[in-house]
Design a protein around this motif. Structure first.
Motif, PDB file in Angstrom:
ATOM      1  N   VAL A  17      12.796 -11.561  32.038  1.00 42.68           N
ATOM      2  CA  VAL A  17      13.894 -12.519  32.195  1.00 42.68           C
ATOM      3  C   VAL A  17      14.523 -12.741  30.830  1.00 42.68           C
ATOM      4  CG1 VAL A  17      12.287 -14.498  32.001  1.00 42.68           C
ATOM      5  CG2 VAL A  17      14.550 -14.858  32.971  1.00 42.68           C
ATOM      6  N   ARG A  18      15.854 -12.728  30.813  1.00 45.82           N
ATOM      7  CA  ARG A  18      16.579 -13.023  29.582  1.00 45.82           C
ATOM      8  C   ARG A  18      17.188 -14.408  29.770  1.00 45.82           C
ATOM      9  NH1 ARG A  18      21.317 -11.429  27.115  1.00 45.82           N
ATOM     10  NH2 ARG A  18      22.087 -10.451  29.017  1.00 45.82           N
ATOM     11  N   THR A  19      16.935 -15.278  28.814  1.00 38.30           N
ATOM     12  CA  THR A  19      17.333 -16.667  29.003  1.00 38.30           C
ATOM     13  C   THR A  19      17.860 -17.269  27.713  1.00 38.30           C
ATOM     14  OG1 THR A  19      16.522 -18.864  29.658  1.00 38.30           O
ATOM     15  CG2 THR A  19      14.957 -17.460  28.526  1.00 38.30           C
ATOM     16  N   GLU A  20      18.739 -18.240  27.847  1.00 35.70           N
ATOM     17  CA  GLU A  20      19.129 -19.026  26.685  1.00 35.70           C
ATOM     18  C   GLU A  20      18.003 -20.001  26.340  1.00 35.70           C
ATOM     19  OE1 GLU A  20      23.994 -19.013  26.802  1.00 35.70           O
ATOM     20  OE2 GLU A  20      22.972 -20.647  27.854  1.00 35.70           O
ATOM     21  N   ALA A  21      18.009 -20.459  25.086  1.00 36.64           N
ATOM     22  CA  ALA A  21      16.881 -21.251  24.582  1.00 36.64           C
ATOM     23  C   ALA A  21      16.783 -22.625  25.223  1.00 36.64           C
ATOM     24  CB  ALA A  21      16.989 -21.392  23.066  1.00 36.64           C
ATOM     25  N   GLY A  22      17.902 -23.162  25.713  1.00 39.61           N
ATOM     26  CA  GLY A  22      17.901 -24.534  26.185  1.00 39.61           C
ATOM     27  C   GLY A  22      17.481 -24.715  27.631  1.00 39.61           C
ATOM     28  N   VAL A  23      17.084 -23.644  28.298  1.00 44.37           N
ATOM     29  CA  VAL A  23      16.629 -23.770  29.683  1.00 44.37           C
ATOM     30  C   VAL A  23      15.290 -24.517  29.696  1.00 44.37           C
ATOM     31  CG1 VAL A  23      15.804 -22.470  31.691  1.00 44.37           C
ATOM     32  CG2 VAL A  23      17.824 -21.689  30.435  1.00 44.37           C
ATOM     33  N   VAL A  24      15.170 -25.501  30.588  1.00 44.31           N
ATOM     34  CA  VAL A  24      13.901 -26.220  30.733  1.00 44.31           C
ATOM     35  C   VAL A  24      12.876 -25.260  31.348  1.00 44.31           C
ATOM     36  CG1 VAL A  24      12.742 -28.087  31.997  1.00 44.31           C
ATOM     37  CG2 VAL A  24      14.926 -28.510  30.816  1.00 44.31           C
ATOM     38  N   THR A  25      11.681 -25.257  30.805  1.00 45.53           N
ATOM     39  CA  THR A  25      10.687 -24.249  31.183  1.00 45.53           C
ATOM     40  C   THR A  25      10.381 -24.281  32.681  1.00 45.53           C
ATOM     41  OG1 THR A  25       9.811 -24.382  28.965  1.00 45.53           O
ATOM     42  CG2 THR A  25       8.393 -23.365  30.608  1.00 45.53           C
ATOM     43  N   ALA A  26      10.263 -25.457  33.259  1.00 42.81           N
ATOM     44  CA  ALA A  26       9.982 -25.547  34.699  1.00 42.81           C
ATOM     45  C   ALA A  26      11.123 -24.952  35.524  1.00 42.81           C
ATOM     46  CB  ALA A  26       9.731 -26.997  35.113  1.00 42.81           C
ATOM     47  N   ASP A  27      12.351 -25.090  35.038  1.00 46.10           N
ATOM     48  CA  ASP A  27      13.491 -24.491  35.754  1.00 46.10           C
ATOM     49  C   ASP A  27      13.403 -22.965  35.711  1.00 46.10           C
ATOM     50  OD1 ASP A  27      14.375 -27.050  36.155  1.00 46.10           O
ATOM     51  OD2 ASP A  27      15.913 -26.991  34.587  1.00 46.10           O
ATOM     52  N   LEU A  28      13.021 -22.448  34.538  1.00 52.78           N
ATOM     53  CA  LEU A  28      12.841 -20.999  34.406  1.00 52.78           C
ATOM     54  C   LEU A  28      11.755 -20.525  35.367  1.00 52.78           C
ATOM     55  CD1 LEU A  28      13.615 -18.573  32.207  1.00 52.78           C
ATOM     56  CD2 LEU A  28      11.194 -18.888  31.698  1.00 52.78           C
ATOM     57  N   GLN A  29      10.649 -21.269  35.404  1.00 50.66           N
ATOM     58  CA  GLN A  29       9.545 -20.879  36.286  1.00 50.66           C
ATOM     59  C   GLN A  29       9.979 -20.893  37.744  1.00 50.66           C
ATOM     60  OE1 GLN A  29       6.347 -23.502  35.111  1.00 50.66           O
ATOM     61  NE2 GLN A  29       5.493 -21.912  33.794  1.00 50.66           N
ATOM     62  N   ALA A  30      10.692 -21.956  38.128  1.00 47.10           N
ATOM     63  CA  ALA A  30      11.126 -22.057  39.523  1.00 47.10           C
ATOM     64  C   ALA A  30      12.029 -20.880  39.876  1.00 47.10           C
ATOM     65  CB  ALA A  30      11.837 -23.385  39.760  1.00 47.10           C
ATOM     66  N   ALA A  31      12.926 -20.539  38.970  1.00 43.32           N
ATOM     67  CA  ALA A  31      13.876 -19.455  39.251  1.00 43.32           C
ATOM     68  C   ALA A  31      13.158 -18.121  39.450  1.00 43.32           C
ATOM     69  CB  ALA A  31      14.892 -19.341  38.113  1.00 43.32           C
ATOM     70  N   VAL A  32      12.156 -17.849  38.643  1.00 40.76           N
ATOM     71  CA  VAL A  32      11.479 -16.551  38.792  1.00 40.76           C
ATOM     72  C   VAL A  32      10.484 -16.574  39.953  1.00 40.76           C
ATOM     73  CG1 VAL A  32      11.845 -16.000  36.353  1.00 40.76           C
ATOM     74  CG2 VAL A  32       9.614 -16.922  37.081  1.00 40.76           C
ATOM     75  N   GLU A  33       9.892 -17.732  40.217  1.00 36.66           N
ATOM     76  CA  GLU A  33       8.924 -17.814  41.324  1.00 36.66           C
ATOM     77  C   GLU A  33       9.610 -17.624  42.675  1.00 36.66           C
ATOM     78  OE1 GLU A  33       6.053 -21.037  41.124  1.00 36.66           O
ATOM     79  OE2 GLU A  33       5.801 -20.730  38.965  1.00 36.66           O
ATOM     80  N   LYS A  34      10.876 -18.036  42.727  1.00 31.94           N
ATOM     81  CA  LYS A  34      11.629 -17.873  43.971  1.00 31.94           C
ATOM     82  C   LYS A  34      11.673 -16.410  44.409  1.00 31.94           C
ATOM     83  CE  LYS A  34      15.485 -20.110  43.266  1.00 31.94           C
ATOM     84  NZ  LYS A  34      16.864 -20.598  43.264  1.00 31.94           N
ATOM     85  N   ILE A  35      11.596 -15.489  43.445  1.00 34.04           N
ATOM     86  CA  ILE A  35      11.654 -14.075  43.815  1.00 34.04           C
ATOM     87  C   ILE A  35      10.340 -13.355  43.511  1.00 34.04           C
ATOM     88  CG2 ILE A  35      14.159 -13.856  43.748  1.00 34.04           C
ATOM     89  CD1 ILE A  35      13.870 -12.776  40.887  1.00 34.04           C
ATOM     90  N   GLY A  36       9.233 -14.111  43.536  1.00 33.42           N
ATOM     91  CA  GLY A  36       7.923 -13.463  43.507  1.00 33.42           C
ATOM     92  C   GLY A  36       7.342 -13.209  42.124  1.00 33.42           C
ATOM     93  N   PHE A  37       8.040 -13.698  41.079  1.00 33.61           N
ATOM     94  CA  PHE A  37       7.511 -13.512  39.734  1.00 33.61           C
ATOM     95  C   PHE A  37       6.873 -14.796  39.221  1.00 33.61           C
ATOM     96  CE2 PHE A  37      10.564 -10.086  40.097  1.00 33.61           C
ATOM     97  CZ  PHE A  37       9.848  -9.035  39.561  1.00 33.61           C
ATOM     98  N   PHE A  38       6.313 -14.686  38.010  1.00 32.18           N
ATOM     99  CA  PHE A  38       5.539 -15.785  37.477  1.00 32.18           C
ATOM    100  C   PHE A  38       5.685 -15.773  35.966  1.00 32.18           C
ATOM    101  CE2 PHE A  38       1.047 -17.647  36.901  1.00 32.18           C
ATOM    102  CZ  PHE A  38       1.403 -18.906  37.375  1.00 32.18           C
ATOM    103  N   TYR A  39       6.069 -16.946  35.413  1.00 34.24           N
ATOM    104  CA  TYR A  39       6.059 -17.114  33.961  1.00 34.24           C
ATOM    105  C   TYR A  39       4.959 -18.135  33.676  1.00 34.24           C
ATOM    106  CZ  TYR A  39       7.208 -18.540  29.274  1.00 34.24           C
ATOM    107  OH  TYR A  39       7.102 -18.823  27.946  1.00 34.24           O
ATOM    108  N   PRO A  40       3.788 -17.674  33.224  1.00 31.14           N
ATOM    109  CA  PRO A  40       2.591 -18.523  33.241  1.00 31.14           C
ATOM    110  C   PRO A  40       2.521 -19.707  32.276  1.00 31.14           C
ATOM    111  CG  PRO A  40       2.003 -16.176  33.285  1.00 31.14           C
ATOM    112  CD  PRO A  40       3.452 -16.274  32.929  1.00 31.14           C
ATOM    113  N   PRO A  41       3.019 -19.614  31.026  1.00 31.06           N
ATOM    114  CA  PRO A  41       2.721 -20.733  30.104  1.00 31.06           C
ATOM    115  C   PRO A  41       3.169 -22.089  30.662  1.00 31.06           C
ATOM    116  CG  PRO A  41       3.540 -18.857  28.866  1.00 31.06           C
ATOM    117  CD  PRO A  41       3.723 -18.528  30.324  1.00 31.06           C
TER     118      PRO A  41
END
Lengths: 459, 459
Positions: free
Chosen positions: A105-129
């Motif tokens: 995933v390529r992201t801007e720095a200001g994205v809230v981490t939980a939002d990033l996680q939700a976005a990738v989890e919606k399509i079966g991925f996982f950002y663990p930290p």
């Protein structure tokens, strides 16, 4: 700050995004600690190019630049103690690309981490930290501090997911590091150098992060131990058996009592320690076999009781204890000061003994919990800041907590960073040669010392 | 090299360990590549303090210092192109401590990696990184190059196991980084900076490494694909299903033909690609379930055949194909030139297409195999160095192979490093700003440019 300079900033990002009234500045003067200090101006850029322009202006004027995400830091790393420009990256909150083929995933720095996680989890991925601040901290701040969390035992810390960065350097040039290849030994590891550098070497504006497949199943157990030493040995026994839990969290008696008093979950408060253990993965049977094996090891290692969550609601209730740690503490005292020491796993019983002695000596409670599998403990001092002698004691206790960690082969921070608060202990922790090497790197990349000055390095 | 200086070196390490006859020097003039260059003197220190003394003498005399393990490097990183002192670390071959409670090993840099692995496996631990050179390369060289190997898909590369380093700096000072705590964000990530820096920032003399529990079971499968694109898609499908194999190795048709001609293993040579897949872990059933799931995905993704090794001897025979790659190549041509590109996983089919076109254009075979899960491919050019036009072609082909990797978003090296050989391509790969940042770091830590000069950076 003179009006000509303000005018240049406005030219760069627009009038709306340059803040300099006292009320506006106050909003950017604090973080998750007790420290505060006002910036001279706050700028909210929308692009890496705008950040570059701001830093160029700052370099010309020799004005400090302090990058800031959501200000949830635990080490006063984003507070502008020397004034200057706070660059808030919260407008750069767009996820730019999820590459499903390469799991990045390529992201801007200001994205809230939980939002990033939700976005990738919606399509079966996982950002663990998963730092505790996950719902309000930004991915840029996580990278700048190399944030951790319970899941990092199995999955690794933030830095383990950084494949590439866009960094605005101290002279405003834009550096791109890394790329989509997983392995890369082409030159020095710049991803690793900028990760955890707390804004002192460059401003991270974009990141390319590695994703993994979302675990489909999770099982959780709570094990209660009459003896803290047994609990600690159990942590090693589980890991040495080849089981790598997604979480292996420890709460000592002070923490258990605190939660039970607040929530009445029916926790046994007559034990020295509890472990919350979670296994996860793609295969239901495997996840079950692993939690059962871990539970067996707990029993063999002297656990007084081991409860396996039977379903999702039981699992949620086990986690409720761990997650309500902070609110429970708030009930006990007006203020808490949470530290972040990390020690060799084998030293957990010894360091907890020392932490208790510190608590007894000063007469303020220290509640201990943390990521036992990593040896990363969060001793929380409970006190009332309105009482000056309690505040003084708390500060003295922090020094003694660091000393205890260092004495057993540990160090100052597992996931919060150094910021301003831990600077006085850095030389003792790392030695003068290490500090000197790091100063040389800092000077090489920020010769004017405008990037987050007064952080990390001893004064 | 004047006799006074030689005398000082002898004083530091003893007469026996300072070599300067032409025959002795010749032994330290080459590595795993075709390059060679004589040092002025070779010194074999026994301790970090001796290394420190040597570097201090070198700094005073402004003489180049080139660290060397077993000389198995694939990028001419340990060849002394500017003469000077080769410091061979092979006498520093002691394992200093295995800490079973914390699962760490402290070792001198000159220990051969396979010896380290054997020592920790004897007591139930596992040090996963497994470069092909494992039986003769040293742990210090592995760290200096951040070496990889097939198992790194699941377990991570060498750098993922480095908890601490002892490093002799360019002025002879001894730096200690890190420690036994698993998580540590106290200051810049110096472990990460020195790992992979190929001896240009300091000489690694000792390392503290993380260990994991030894996997007790492993299962292996061979899947043959009529279509390379299908094989490549299968790699992604397996990973996205949440299966993390211990190995996921790809051989293209050129490689399969090569092995079959040499070994007559009964491999189907009429397929575009084969995958060797291995799962491992602590639980027999889990390992079996995972390999079966991976095999199912292969079938669903168009594999022509999938063979599961039924027992250890079948497993050994599947690995025989992969392991006999290099000897098989030697049968086909007097010389081979092995590269180490890494690309986004999705780009594997495209880059293989380009590699084949390069082979066809120049009329020399390119055999392709590698760690598909990481996108790390080893295209091997087969040629006869005695034929000057073939050597010329091979060198031209290397340039085109790098160009192909960069064109699809890849990079120059996944595990071999840059050394001397890839310098000309660095600016194209990383951009001038990245090179400039790295030069600043190099200059900050080695202002006299005596540490392994002429490596990594473009001339």
């Amino acid at each position: 700050m003179d009006s000509h300079f303000i005018g240049q900033l406005i030219e760069a990002v627009g009038k709306k995004y340059v803040l300099h009234t006292p009320e506006d500045l106050a909003v950017y003067s604090y973080d998750g600690t007790f420290a505060e200090s006002l910036p001279d101006v706050v700028v909210l850029p929308a692009t890496t190019e705008q950040v570059s322009q701001i830093v160029k202006l700052a370099a010309t004027a020799r004005v400090p630049v302090v990058p800031r995400g959501m200000g949830s830091g635990m080490a006063a790393g984003s507070i502008p103690f020397k004034g200057g420009i706070v660059i808030s990256l919260t407008r750069m909150n767009h996820i730019l690309e999820i590459d499903t083929e390469n799991a990045t995933v390529r992201t801007e720095a200001g994205v809230v981490t939980a939002d990033l996680q939700a976005a990738v989890e919606k399509i079966g991925f996982f950002y663990p930290p998963d730092p505790s601040s996950i719902r309000h901290s930004t991915i840029g701040g996580n990278i700048a501090c190399n944030a951790g969390g319970p899941r990092c035992l199995k999955y690794g810390v933030t830095g383990d997911y950084v494949l590439g960065l866009t960094v605005v350097l101290a002279d405003g040039r834009i550096l791109k590091t890394g790329g989509k290849p997983i392995k890369d030994v082409t030159g020095y590891d710049l991803n690793g150098l900028f990760t955890g550098s707390e804004g002192t070497l460059g401003l991270i504006t974009e990141a390319l992060l590695r994703l993994v497949a979302k675990p489909r199943y999770a099982r959780t157990a709570l094990a209660e131990f009459a003896s803290l030493v047994d609990a600690s040995r159990t942590v090693n026994a589980i890991l040495l058996a080849g089981i790598l839990p997604a979480a292996l969290e420890l709460m000592d008696q002070t923490a258990i009592v605190c939660i039970e008093e607040a929530l009445h979950l029916g926790l046994n408060t007559d034990v020295e320690a509890s472990l919350i253990i979670e296994t996860d993965g793609a295969d239901e049977q495997t996840v079950l076999r692993e939690i059962e094996a871990a539970a067996r090891i707990c029993q063999e290692s002297g656990a007084q009781s081991v409860k396996l969550a039977g379903d999702e609601s039981e699992r949620a209730s086990l986690w409720k204890a761990r997650r309500s740690m902070s609110p429970s503490l708030a009930r006990k005292a007006p203020n808490k000061l949470g530290e972040d020491i990390t020690v060799p796993r084998s030293a957990i019983p010894e360091v907890i003994k020392r932490l208790r002695a510190i608590s007894a000596k000063h007469g303020l409670p220290v509640v201990i919990f943390g990521h036992a599998g990593d040896g990363n403990l969060h001793p929380n001092i409970l006190f009332d800041k309105r009482q000056p002698e309690q505040w003084q004691k708390a500060e003295q206790m922090v020094a003694e907590i660091f000393e205890a960690a260092l004495a057993v082969g540990g160090t100052l921070s597992g996931e919060h960073g150094v910021g301003m608060l831990k600077r006085p202990y850095m030389e003792r922790a790392l030695g003068s040669i290490s500090i000197d090497v790091q100063r040389h790197i800092k000077q090489a990349l920020d010769p004017l010392n405008i990037l987050n000055p007064g952080k990390i390095f001893p004064a």
